[in-house]
Design a protein around this motif. Structure first.
Motif, mmCIF file in Angstrom:
data_model
loop_
_atom_site.group_PDB
_atom_site.id
_atom_site.type_symbol
_atom_site.label_atom_id
_atom_site.label_comp_id
_atom_site.label_asym_id
_atom_site.label_seq_id
_atom_site.Cartn_x
_atom_site.Cartn_y
_atom_site.Cartn_z
ATOM 1 N N MET A 1 0.829 -1.203 0.000
ATOM 2 C CA MET A 1 0.000 0.000 0.000
ATOM 3 C C MET A 1 0.866 1.256 0.000
ATOM 4 O O MET A 1 0.407 2.311 -0.382
ATOM 5 C CB MET A 1 -0.917 -0.049 1.228
ATOM 6 C CG MET A 1 -2.088 0.848 1.145
ATOM 7 S SD MET A 1 -3.162 0.371 -0.215
ATOM 8 C CE MET A 1 -4.525 1.399 0.136
ATOM 9 N N LYS A 2 2.107 1.109 0.407
ATOM 10 C CA LYS A 2 3.020 2.249 0.436
ATOM 11 C C LYS A 2 3.267 2.802 -0.965
ATOM 12 O O LYS A 2 3.397 4.012 -1.146
ATOM 13 C CB LYS A 2 4.335 1.838 1.084
ATOM 14 C CG LYS A 2 5.341 2.941 1.167
ATOM 15 C CD LYS A 2 6.649 2.437 1.735
ATOM 16 C CE LYS A 2 7.682 3.532 1.645
ATOM 17 N NZ LYS A 2 9.007 3.033 1.928
ATOM 18 N N LYS A 3 3.314 1.909 -1.966
ATOM 19 C CA LYS A 3 3.589 2.330 -3.335
ATOM 20 C C LYS A 3 2.573 3.346 -3.840
ATOM 21 O O LYS A 3 2.925 4.271 -4.554
ATOM 22 C CB LYS A 3 3.581 1.128 -4.278
ATOM 23 C CG LYS A 3 4.797 0.271 -4.236
ATOM 24 C CD LYS A 3 4.660 -0.801 -5.307
ATOM 25 C CE LYS A 3 5.803 -1.767 -5.276
ATOM 26 N NZ LYS A 3 5.671 -2.783 -6.327
ATOM 27 N N ILE A 4 1.323 3.175 -3.488
ATOM 28 C CA ILE A 4 0.280 4.048 -4.021
ATOM 29 C C ILE A 4 0.492 5.492 -3.600
ATOM 30 O O ILE A 4 0.293 6.417 -4.373
ATOM 31 C CB ILE A 4 -1.142 3.546 -3.641
ATOM 32 C CG1 ILE A 4 -2.223 4.296 -4.423
ATOM 33 C CG2 ILE A 4 -1.404 3.687 -2.167
ATOM 34 C CD1 ILE A 4 -2.223 4.005 -5.878
ATOM 35 N N SER A 16 -7.966 4.914 -4.432
ATOM 36 C CA SER A 16 -6.630 4.683 -3.881
ATOM 37 C C SER A 16 -6.453 3.221 -3.470
ATOM 38 O O SER A 16 -5.430 2.596 -3.765
ATOM 39 C CB SER A 16 -6.401 5.602 -2.680
ATOM 40 O OG SER A 16 -5.151 5.369 -2.104
ATOM 41 N N GLU A 17 -7.451 2.672 -2.801
ATOM 42 C CA GLU A 17 -7.395 1.264 -2.402
ATOM 43 C C GLU A 17 -7.348 0.342 -3.619
ATOM 44 O O GLU A 17 -6.568 -0.607 -3.656
ATOM 45 C CB GLU A 17 -8.615 0.906 -1.558
ATOM 46 C CG GLU A 17 -8.539 1.354 -0.127
ATOM 47 C CD GLU A 17 -9.765 0.894 0.647
ATOM 48 O OE1 GLU A 17 -10.163 -0.282 0.488
ATOM 49 O OE2 GLU A 17 -10.313 1.721 1.377
ATOM 50 N N GLY A 20 -4.048 0.712 -5.400
ATOM 51 C CA GLY A 20 -3.019 0.185 -4.507
ATOM 52 C C GLY A 20 -2.935 -1.332 -4.571
ATOM 53 O O GLY A 20 -1.844 -1.904 -4.595
ATOM 54 N N GLU A 24 0.490 -3.264 -5.918
ATOM 55 C CA GLU A 24 1.292 -3.734 -4.788
ATOM 56 C C GLU A 24 2.185 -4.922 -5.127
ATOM 57 O O GLU A 24 3.272 -5.053 -4.573
ATOM 58 C CB GLU A 24 0.413 -4.054 -3.578
ATOM 59 C CG GLU A 24 -0.453 -5.281 -3.719
ATOM 60 C CD GLU A 24 -1.373 -5.473 -2.528
ATOM 61 O OE1 GLU A 24 -1.212 -4.775 -1.517
ATOM 62 O OE2 GLU A 24 -2.261 -6.333 -2.621
ATOM 63 N N SER A 35 1.536 3.577 -13.127
ATOM 64 C CA SER A 35 1.074 4.786 -12.439
ATOM 65 C C SER A 35 1.104 5.997 -13.358
ATOM 66 O O SER A 35 0.164 6.796 -13.369
ATOM 67 C CB SER A 35 1.930 5.061 -11.207
ATOM 68 O OG SER A 35 1.842 4.003 -10.305
#
Length: 114
Positions: A1-4, A16-17, A20, A24, A35
Motif C-alpha cells: 500500500m506504500k507504493k500508491i 486509492s485502495e 493500490g 502492490e 502509475s
C-alpha cells in the motif's frame, strides 16, 4: 500500500485502495509505468463535478461526453439533463461516477501489462 502514496498521491478513498491493490505486487519499474499511464488517462472527480455544474447552467451532458457516454450525453442534451434531475444526481454521485470510469481505465491498462 506504500507504493500508491509514492506514485499516485492525488488518489483518494476507494480509488486509492483499488489502484493500490493492483500495483502492490508489481515490480518497481512496472508499477511506475502503470502509475504514469494511469495518471494521464484518469478523470479527476472534481473536473466531472465542475462539468456537471456547467451542464446544470449551460450545456447539459458535457460531463457524460467527457467520460465517453455519448448516448447519455445526447439524451441529456435533448432533455436538459433529464429535466435537471439526472444532472443533479450525477453531481451528488460525482466521485462514484469518476471512480467507475477510472476503474475501467485501470482494468484496460492491466490487460496491456499482462
Amino acid at each position: 500500500m506504500k507504493k500508491i502514496f509514492e506514485y499516485l498521491p492525488e488518489l483518494e478513498g476507494d480509488e486509492s485502495e483499488y489502484i493500490g491493490r493492483i500495483i502492490e505486487d508489481m515490480p518497481e519499474e512496472e508499477a511506475k509505468m502503470f502509475s504514469n499511464i494511469y495518471r494521464s488517462r484518469r478523470k479527476d472527480p472534481i473536473l466531472l463535478l465542475v462539468l456537471a455544474l456547467i451542464g446544470l447552467f449551460g450545456v447539459a451532458g458535457i460531463h457524460r461526453f467527457f467520460v465517453g457516454h455519448i448516448g447519455m450525453g445526447i439524451l441529456y442534451l435533448l432533455t436538459c439533463g433529464l429535466c435537471f434531475i439526472g444532472t443533479i444526481v450525477d453531481m451528488i454521485n460525482y466521485k462514484n461516477f469518476a471512480f467507475e470510469y477510472n476503474r475501467k481505465i485501470a482494468q484496460d491498462l492491466l490487460k496491456d501489462f499482462n
